[in-house]
Design a protein around this motif. Structure first.
Motif, PDB file in Angstrom:
ATOM      1  N   ALA A  83      -7.428   7.766 -14.317  1.00  0.00           N
ATOM      2  CA  ALA A  83      -7.150   7.556 -12.889  1.00  0.00           C
ATOM      3  C   ALA A  83      -5.887   6.730 -12.674  1.00  0.00           C
ATOM      4  O   ALA A  83      -5.436   5.993 -13.559  1.00  0.00           O
ATOM      5  CB  ALA A  83      -8.344   6.879 -12.230  1.00  0.00           C
ATOM      6  N   PHE A  84      -5.336   6.851 -11.469  1.00  0.00           N
ATOM      7  CA  PHE A  84      -4.101   6.160 -11.092  1.00  0.00           C
ATOM      8  C   PHE A  84      -4.334   5.279  -9.870  1.00  0.00           C
ATOM      9  O   PHE A  84      -5.080   5.645  -8.954  1.00  0.00           O
ATOM     10  CB  PHE A  84      -3.006   7.180 -10.748  1.00  0.00           C
ATOM     11  CG  PHE A  84      -2.648   8.103 -11.876  1.00  0.00           C
ATOM     12  CD1 PHE A  84      -1.688   7.746 -12.804  1.00  0.00           C
ATOM     13  CD2 PHE A  84      -3.285   9.329 -12.009  1.00  0.00           C
ATOM     14  CE1 PHE A  84      -1.362   8.593 -13.846  1.00  0.00           C
ATOM     15  CE2 PHE A  84      -2.968  10.183 -13.045  1.00  0.00           C
ATOM     16  CZ  PHE A  84      -1.999   9.823 -13.973  1.00  0.00           C
ATOM     17  N   LEU A  85      -3.649   4.151  -9.853  1.00  0.00           N
ATOM     18  CA  LEU A  85      -3.638   3.283  -8.682  1.00  0.00           C
ATOM     19  C   LEU A  85      -2.348   3.529  -7.911  1.00  0.00           C
ATOM     20  O   LEU A  85      -1.263   3.565  -8.499  1.00  0.00           O
ATOM     21  CB  LEU A  85      -3.708   1.809  -9.089  1.00  0.00           C
ATOM     22  CG  LEU A  85      -3.698   0.821  -7.907  1.00  0.00           C
ATOM     23  CD1 LEU A  85      -5.047   0.823  -7.200  1.00  0.00           C
ATOM     24  CD2 LEU A  85      -3.339  -0.588  -8.372  1.00  0.00           C
ATOM     25  N   ILE A  86      -2.463   3.691  -6.588  1.00  0.00           N
ATOM     26  CA  ILE A  86      -1.307   3.899  -5.719  1.00  0.00           C
ATOM     27  C   ILE A  86      -1.289   2.766  -4.690  1.00  0.00           C
ATOM     28  O   ILE A  86      -2.290   2.538  -4.007  1.00  0.00           O
ATOM     29  CB  ILE A  86      -1.388   5.263  -4.979  1.00  0.00           C
ATOM     30  CG1 ILE A  86      -1.595   6.417  -5.971  1.00  0.00           C
ATOM     31  CG2 ILE A  86      -0.142   5.469  -4.128  1.00  0.00           C
ATOM     32  CD1 ILE A  86      -0.459   6.640  -6.932  1.00  0.00           C
ATOM     33  N   ASN A  87      -0.172   2.064  -4.585  1.00  0.00           N
ATOM     34  CA  ASN A  87      -0.076   0.974  -3.601  1.00  0.00           C
ATOM     35  C   ASN A  87       1.183   1.122  -2.758  1.00  0.00           C
ATOM     36  O   ASN A  87       2.290   0.837  -3.207  1.00  0.00           O
ATOM     37  CB  ASN A  87      -0.070  -0.386  -4.289  1.00  0.00           C
ATOM     38  CG  ASN A  87      -0.093  -1.534  -3.284  1.00  0.00           C
ATOM     39  OD1 ASN A  87      -0.326  -1.330  -2.092  1.00  0.00           O
ATOM     40  ND2 ASN A  87       0.156  -2.741  -3.753  1.00  0.00           N
ATOM     41  N   THR A  88       0.994   1.574  -1.520  1.00  0.00           N
ATOM     42  CA  THR A  88       2.087   1.603  -0.551  1.00  0.00           C
ATOM     43  C   THR A  88       1.803   0.622   0.585  1.00  0.00           C
ATOM     44  O   THR A  88       2.387   0.722   1.660  1.00  0.00           O
ATOM     45  CB  THR A  88       2.265   3.019   0.036  1.00  0.00           C
ATOM     46  OG1 THR A  88       1.022   3.452   0.598  1.00  0.00           O
ATOM     47  CG2 THR A  88       2.717   4.002  -1.031  1.00  0.00           C
ATOM     48  N   ALA A  89       0.899  -0.330   0.339  1.00  0.00           N
ATOM     49  CA  ALA A  89       0.476  -1.275   1.377  1.00  0.00           C
ATOM     50  C   ALA A  89       1.209  -2.603   1.216  1.00  0.00           C
ATOM     51  O   ALA A  89       2.338  -2.766   1.697  1.00  0.00           O
ATOM     52  CB  ALA A  89      -1.036  -1.457   1.327  1.00  0.00           C
ATOM     53  N   ARG A  90       0.592  -3.551   0.525  1.00  0.00           N
ATOM     54  CA  ARG A  90       1.157  -4.879   0.336  1.00  0.00           C
ATOM     55  C   ARG A  90       0.963  -5.317  -1.100  1.00  0.00           C
ATOM     56  O   ARG A  90      -0.104  -5.125  -1.688  1.00  0.00           O
ATOM     57  CB  ARG A  90       0.507  -5.888   1.291  1.00  0.00           C
ATOM     58  CG  ARG A  90       0.928  -5.708   2.753  1.00  0.00           C
ATOM     59  CD  ARG A  90       2.400  -6.098   2.924  1.00  0.00           C
ATOM     60  NE  ARG A  90       2.879  -5.954   4.286  1.00  0.00           N
ATOM     61  CZ  ARG A  90       3.561  -4.909   4.745  1.00  0.00           C
ATOM     62  NH1 ARG A  90       3.775  -3.862   3.945  1.00  0.00           N
ATOM     63  NH2 ARG A  90       4.021  -4.889   5.973  1.00  0.00           N
TER      64      ARG A  90
END
Length: 342
Positions: free
Chosen positions: A227-234
Motif C-alpha cells: 500500500a501507498f500513503l498519499i498526502n496532499t493535505a498538511r
C-alpha cells in the motif's frame, strides 16, 4: 473611501480589479516573509490583507492594530494565528473551494505515479529498456481500494474521480453525517479499516490538535506492505521519520507527498533519497485556474467585510476536541470492476 489592502504577494488581475473598482487602495508588499509583512504593517497600517504563504504569527498581527480583515488565498489556514485574530477582532476568511479540484487532481496524479513506479522507470529505462518494460513493478488503479481520511471539499472530489476509475472507496470523516458523503463511497467509522484494507491511504484533513502527528509508525504498520500513503493535505499530519523508515524498510510500498513539515524542503530530508517516495513542492493548489478562482474569491471576501456583509467563506471556528461526531454509515450502491471484469 475604501480600505488600504496589503498584498504581500501578487494576486491575479481579476481580484485586483474587483478591489480597485470598489474604491480600495492596493499596497504591493515588500515581500512575503513574516518580517516583510510585519514591516509593511508597521508602515502602512492596512485595513486588510490577502495572504498566500506568509506565517501570520501573533507578533506580525500585533504590528497592525488597524487590521480588520485577513483572507487566506486558498483552503488551508494553519499558518494564521486565529486566536490572536479573534482577540483583535479581525475577521478571518479563506477560499475553500478555489483550489479543491486542483488538489484532488494532484492526489490522483501521485496515485498514478506510485502505481507505475515512475521514479524507478525514469532511472532505468534508458540504460536497460527491457528491465524497465518487463521487470519494474507496475499496477493499475482499477479494482484497488482507496481509503480517504477526511471527505470535505477535496476528499469528496478525490472520491468521485476514484469511483470513475472503478476503485473501491472507503472514507473516514467523523465530523460528517453519512448522507453528505458522495454516492458510491462506503462510509466507515472505524479508522483502522482505512489502514488495514486500503491500497492507497489519502490524507485530506486539516492540521488540528486531533490530526497532528496522526500518521505514526503504528499506523503505517497497519497498512499492507503493497500500500501507498498519499498526502496532499498538511505535513504536520505525518511523522516523517516513521514514514522514512516505513518506506525504506518495505513496511509500506511507498508514498506520494505534496506537503512537508518544513517548507521549503530541507535538502537533507532523508525522504529525498528513496526511489519509492515522490515529493512535490506543495503545488497541489497552484494551478493557473485555481489561482484565478482564489484571487477573485479572496478579493470578494475583503469587499464583503468592507460592506458589512456576512462573508461567504469565514474560517470556521471549530474545537475539534469537542465538535459533534457521527457514527452512521452508508454502503456503496455499486461494486467497482475487478481485475477479471471486462
Amino acid at each position: 473611501m475604501g480600505w488600504k489592502i496589503l498584498l504581500p504577494q501578487e494576486i491575479m488581475e481579476e481580484g485586483e480589479q474587483l478591489l480597485r473598482d470598489a474604491g480600495h487602495t492596493l499596497i504591493k508588499g515588500r515581500g512575503f516573509e513574516s518580517e516583510d509583512v510585519k514591516a509593511d504593517f508597521e508602515e502602512y497600517q492596512p485595513d486588510a490583507i490577502i495572504v498566500r504563504i506568509t506565517k501570520m504569527t501573533r507578533e506580525v498581527l500585533k504590528a497592525n492594530p488597524n487590521l480588520k480583515c485577513l483572507v487566506r488565498h486558498g483552503a488551508g489556514y494553519d499558518t494564521v494565528d486565529l486566536e490572536t485574530c479573534r482577540e483583535m477582532g479581525v475577521q478571518t476568511l479563506y477560499a475553500p473551494v478555489a483550489n479543491s479540484t486542483s488538489v484532488a487532481e494532484t492526489a490522483l496524479l501521485l496515485m498514478f505515479e506510485m502505481s507505475r513506479n515512475v521514479t524507478v522507470l525514469h532511472k532505468t529505462w534508458v540504460d536497460d529498456f527491457y528491465k524497465a518494460k518487463l521487470k519494474v513493478r507496475k499496477n493499475t488503479l482499477n479494482g484497488k481500494t482507496l481509503g480517504l481520511i477526511g471527505c470535505g471539499n477535496i476528499g469528496s472530489r478525490v472520491a468521485k474521480r476514484a469511483l470513475a476509475l472503478e476503485m473501491n472507496v472507503l472514507a473516514y470523516d467523523p465530523y460528517k453525517p453519512a448522507k453528505d458523503f458522495p454516492d458510491g463511497v462506503e462510509v466507515v467509522r472505524d479508522i483502522d479499516r482505512i489502514f488495514n484494507e486500503s491500497d492507497y491511504v489519502s490524507l485530506h484533513a486539516p492540521s488540528t490538535s486531533v490530526t497532528k502527528g496522526m500518521i505514526t509508525m503504528d499506523r503505517l504498520k497497519q497498512m499492507k506492505d503493497t500500500a501507498f500513503l498519499i498526502n496532499t493535505a498538511r505535513g504536520a499530519l505525518v511523522d516523517e521519520d516513521a514514514l522514512y523508515e516505513a518506506c525504506r524498510d518495505g513496511i509500506i510500498a511507498g508514498a506520494g507527498i505534496d506537503a512537508l513539515k518544513q517548507e521549503p524542503v530541507d535538502p537533507k530530508n532523508p525522504l529525498l533519497t528513496l526511489d519509492n517516495v515522490i515529493m512535490y513542492p506543495h503545488i497541489g493548489g497552484n494551478t493557473t485556474e485555481a489561482a484565478h478562482r482564489a484571487s477573485y474569491f479572496a478579493a470578494m471576501g475583503v469587499n464583503e467585510c468592507y460592506e458589512g456583509k456576512n462573508p461567504t467563506w469565514p474560517i470556521p471556528q471549530i474545537d475539534y476536541e469537542t465538535a459533534p461526531t457521527y457514527d452512521d454509515v452508508k454502503k456503496p450502491n455499486t461494486k467497482p470492476a475487478g481485475m477479471f471484469d471486462f
